[in-house]
Design an enzyme around this catalytic site. Structure first.
Site, short mmCIF file in Angstrom:
data_model
loop_
_atom_site.label_atom_id
_atom_site.label_comp_id
_atom_site.label_asym_id
_atom_site.label_seq_id
_atom_site.Cartn_x
_atom_site.Cartn_y
_atom_site.Cartn_z
N ASP A 102 4.76 2.71 -0.70
CA ASP A 102 4.84 1.76 0.41
C ASP A 102 6.28 1.34 0.66
OD1 ASP A 102 2.09 1.71 0.15
OD2 ASP A 102 2.09 -0.18 -0.98
N1 URA Z 1 0.01 1.59 -4.98
C1 URA Z 1 0.41 0.76 -4.02
O1 URA Z 1 -0.25 -0.24 -3.75
N2 URA Z 1 1.55 1.00 -3.38
C2 URA Z 1 2.34 2.07 -3.65
O2 URA Z 1 3.38 2.24 -3.03
C3 URA Z 1 1.91 2.94 -4.66
C4 URA Z 1 0.73 2.69 -5.30
#
Ligand code: URA
Length: 237
Positions: A102
């Site tokens: 993310d």
């Molecule tokens: N889980 C998440 O919530 N975000 C990420 O970027 C990777 C795994």
């Protein structure tokens, strides 16, 4: 493969532009001898303006993804591809991220143009463990490890339960979570499902490959040993 196509596929320009580079004598061997488009020359013996060619197809990279950058090529704003040489963005086959992190997650992000390698890493069957460290908005309540390890945990709007995941409590509001899957926002959704909220999230390793001392925004090419290391770690689940 013809040199014009090989060089064009690495993002140096269209076929027309690369043909012009040949005519201008910019493409040479290591001794500065001008090469012609029909020459048969090994990749490592080609120079453009005196510089070695970018790595051939089969490229794999690791990056310390900084906060604030997204993994999609199409996103507006800062994207992880902005941290790589501009030519890498237009290579053919395309250089893709191996899964995504993310915008608000930092840490180890892999890239490759090798579709088979990508699928080998992300396939749940490969059981490649991804280790995340999270800081949380609320104190851990104590049963999260059991819930995450159960193999029966369901996330909203998912049809399959999550594979067992391992939680290590580092502090009352800090935990390390080891996953073998990569579902959408998985770590954040798992903590939300047990009444918590992830404030910061960083990925420390993928299989046996660790982030090491790469600073945020830095990247390096993966060697054969690094790739072997990805598949070398047991999950402990
Ligand atoms: N889980 C998440 O919530 N975000 C990420 O970027 C990777 C795994």
């Amino acid at each position: 493969m013809k040199l014009v196509k090989l060089i064009g596929n690495l993002g140096y320009g269209s076929r027309k532009e690369v043909a012009l580079m040949f005519r201008e004598g910019r493409i040479t061997d290591p001794d500065g001898e001008v090469l012609y488009a029909d020459d048969k020359v090994a990749h490592e013996h080609i120079r453009i303006d005196g510089e070695p060619l970018d790595p051939p197809t089969g490229l794999a990279l690791m990056m310390h993804k900084p906060l604030g950058a997204t993994c999609s090529r199409k996103d507006q704003g800062r994207v992880v591809y902005d941290l790589l040489p501009p030519r890498y963005r237009v290579r053919d086959p395309a250089l893709s991220t191996v899964g995504r992190l993310d915008r608000d997650t930092s840490g180890l992000l892999l890239f490759t143009d090798d579709g088979a390698l990508l699928h080998r890493i992300i396939s749940p069957r490969a059981n490649v463990a991804k280790v995340y460290e999270a800081t949380l908005a609320h104190d851990l309540r104590g049963d999260e490890g059991e819930v995450f390890a159960s193999g029966t945990m369901m996330l909203e709007s998912e049809k399959e339960p999550l594979a067992p995941a391992k939680l290590e409590v580092l502090d009352t509001r800090r935990a390390r979570l080891t996953l073998t899957e990569g579902r959408y926002h998985q770590v954040r959704r798992m903590f939300a499902a047990v009444g918590n909220h992830v404030e910061t999230l960083a990925r420390r390793s993928v299989g046996g490959l660790e982030l090491g001392d790469l600073a945020p925004g830095q990247w390096r090419a993966l060697e054969k040993d690094d790739i072997a290391r990805i598949f070398m770690q047991e999950t402990g689940n």
